[in-house]
Scaffold this motif. Structure first.
Motif, PDB file in Angstrom:
ATOM      1  N   ASN A  77      75.040  26.740   7.497  1.00 41.17           N
ATOM      2  CA  ASN A  77      76.251  27.064   8.245  1.00 41.17           C
ATOM      3  C   ASN A  77      76.813  25.864   9.002  1.00 41.17           C
ATOM      4  O   ASN A  77      77.838  25.980   9.661  1.00 41.17           O
ATOM      5  N   THR A  78      76.155  24.720   8.916  1.00 38.55           N
ATOM      6  CA  THR A  78      76.634  23.497   9.556  1.00 38.55           C
ATOM      7  C   THR A  78      76.409  22.325   8.605  1.00 38.55           C
ATOM      8  O   THR A  78      75.312  22.178   8.055  1.00 38.55           O
ATOM      9  N   TYR A  88      74.806  16.532   4.866  1.00 37.05           N
ATOM     10  CA  TYR A  88      73.553  17.031   5.418  1.00 37.05           C
ATOM     11  C   TYR A  88      73.778  18.476   5.857  1.00 37.05           C
ATOM     12  O   TYR A  88      74.625  18.763   6.713  1.00 37.05           O
ATOM     13  N   GLY A  89      73.036  19.413   5.247  1.00 37.76           N
ATOM     14  CA  GLY A  89      73.200  20.820   5.558  1.00 37.76           C
ATOM     15  C   GLY A  89      72.169  21.319   6.548  1.00 37.76           C
ATOM     16  O   GLY A  89      70.973  21.043   6.416  1.00 37.76           O
ATOM     17  N   ASP A  90      72.626  22.059   7.536  1.00 32.89           N
ATOM     18  CA  ASP A  90      71.743  22.575   8.582  1.00 32.89           C
ATOM     19  C   ASP A  90      72.051  24.056   8.784  1.00 32.89           C
ATOM     20  O   ASP A  90      73.054  24.583   8.278  1.00 32.89           O
ATOM     21  N   ASN A  91      71.196  24.740   9.524  1.00 33.20           N
ATOM     22  CA  ASN A  91      71.425  26.146   9.845  1.00 33.20           C
ATOM     23  C   ASN A  91      71.248  26.351  11.346  1.00 33.20           C
ATOM     24  O   ASN A  91      70.119  26.429  11.842  1.00 33.20           O
ATOM     25  N   GLU A 227      76.407  19.941  19.219  1.00 34.16           N
ATOM     26  CA  GLU A 227      75.434  18.890  19.524  1.00 34.16           C
ATOM     27  C   GLU A 227      75.181  18.021  18.296  1.00 34.16           C
ATOM     28  O   GLU A 227      75.047  16.793  18.402  1.00 34.16           O
ATOM     29  N   ARG A 228      75.126  18.652  17.123  1.00 37.67           N
ATOM     30  CA  ARG A 228      74.962  17.886  15.885  1.00 37.67           C
ATOM     31  C   ARG A 228      76.191  17.025  15.630  1.00 37.67           C
ATOM     32  O   ARG A 228      76.087  15.860  15.229  1.00 37.67           O
TER      33      ARG A 228
END
Length: 407
Positions: A77-78, A88-91, A227-228
């Motif tokens: 989702n980020t 770069y995929g994050d959750n 923050e990311r």
């Protein structure tokens, strides 16, 4: 574009308002059809994105690297774009749902949970519940071994999470399940935040269950995403502050009270002071019917008027950020209670009976004010989030409402 939200239907998203309070950066809505997602992720000009339904799994395929959370959950989702263009995929939904449960005071350890839905959001819910020690978490989908046709297999569920869009604006009349099927359930959570109280949550609240909507989750995941984006820490206290601020801005102000107590007049003052549109339900009925309220009562009867009133309420109250003036008798129909509560702060205007006019008010002409007040006052009080005495000037009453609601 610096940052934005990628999704399919985003017109009513609260995300831009949230990110404006989190950081001084450009944040836009990016509505794309499924075939446009891949080319945009590969070729679009952005520094970072949030991703919402239905693309949380889709976006994962285009990421060059995944965070441990995204790998474990199986959705993104980020997204952060590196200097070399890699994604770069994050959750951060994990952080958001964890906040939702903790801020609500949820009791998870040792419980049996149902998770409604099988999309990217449901994967996050399962991960958080597992980490909090849930005894069993059963996913309910349209197909598969546990589905909406055999819910009786899981009637011993003690908490239910709705991770589907069922009940989301504008289709607010829908609910994913009937809570009467779950006699052991004491906690219900909905990832939907518009409306504030879905039919699913209203049903849970009526049954005395612990409940929470998805607004706190939305803000908490946005805070972690910001923050990311920025590479800096944001104070945790900002989540509660922004959540409360968004609620104040988006919930309707819905005015109830006796006929002639000043709902329209006070509503006009609030709308003017706050820069909000005013919706008067009686005026809405008149405009749609082409005749006056007394004429509707005379020609069609009170029941016909109440039916028109219910339809108008359902149409107007599911919207956001409005001032809504209701007729005095709207609380007498139980079918109106959910629409009244679903997306509004309900304000009961109290005024001395001797100050209430009766001219041109059909019900007030056929029933004594004392009789009407005796019947309706307990209902006004039961439904109200705020009770304000309207004994002074219009501006004094409007000031009191604005002050007490911190608008």
């Amino acid at each position: 574009m610096e940052f934005g939200l990628l999704g399919e239907h985003l017109a009513h998203s609260f995300s831009p308002a949230i990110h404006r309070q989190l950081g001084d950066y450009d944040y836009q809505l990016v509505e794309l059809s499924p075939e446009q997602v891949g080319p945009f992720l590969r070729q679009g000009q952005f520094r970072g994105l949030n991703v919402t339904i239905p693309y949380k799994k889709t976006a994962m395929r285009f990421c060059d690297q995944l965070s441990p959370a995204a790998q474990r959950i199986g959705s993104v989702n980020t997204i952060i774009k590196g200097p070399d263009g890699t994604l770069y995929g994050d959750n951060t939904d994990y952080d958001g749902f964890l906040y939702l449960l903790r801020s609500a005071g949820a009791q998870i350890r040792g419980k049996k949970a149902l998770v409604l839905g099988s999309g990217g959001a449901s994967l996050t819910v399962h991960a958080v519940l597992s980490d909090l020690g849930v005894r069993q978490a059963v996913g309910i989908s349209r197909k598969g071994p546990d589905n909406y046709e055999n819910l009786e297999r899981n009637q011993d569920a003690e908490l239910i999470v709705n991770a589907t869009p069922v009940g989301m604006y504008p289709n607010v009349e829908a609910s994913p399940v009937d809570l009467a099927q779950f006699p052991h359930c004491g906690q219900v959570f909905d990832l939907i935040y518009n409306p504030s109280r879905t039919r699913f949550l209203l049903d849970g609240a009526r049954r005395g269950m612990l409940w929470a909507n998805g607004l706190g989750m939305l803000v908490a995941q946005a805070k972690t995403a910001a923050e990311r984006f920025l590479g800096q820490t944001i104070q945790d206290s900002r989540v509660a502050e922004i959540t409360a601020c968004i609620e104040r801005q988006t919930l309707n102000l819905l005015l109830i009270g006796m006929p002639g107590c000043g709902k329209t007049t006070i509503g006009q003052a609030l709308a003017r002071r706050l820069g909000r549109p005013l919706e008067d339900i009686d005026q809405h009925i008149v405009a749609n019917s082409g005749c006056s309220i007394p004429e509707i009562f005379s020609w069609e009867g009170e029941e016909s008027f109440r039916s028109r009133e219910h339809q108008a309420l359902c149409q107007l109250a599911k919207q956001s950020g409005k001032v809504i003036a209701c007729g005095g008798g709207i609380v007498t129909k139980r079918e109106n209670w959910d629409p009244i509560r679903q997306n509004s702060t309900v304000i009961y205007l109290r005024r001395d009976l001797e100050l209430l006019p009766t001219d041109g008010r059909p019900v007030s002409q056929f029933h004594s004010l004392e009789e009407l007040y005796r019947q309706r006052a307990p209902l006004y009080s039961q439904l109200a989030d705020l009770t304000v005495d309207n004994q002074g000037t219009v501006e004094e009453t409007a000031d009191e409402i604005i002050r007490r609601l911190e608008l």
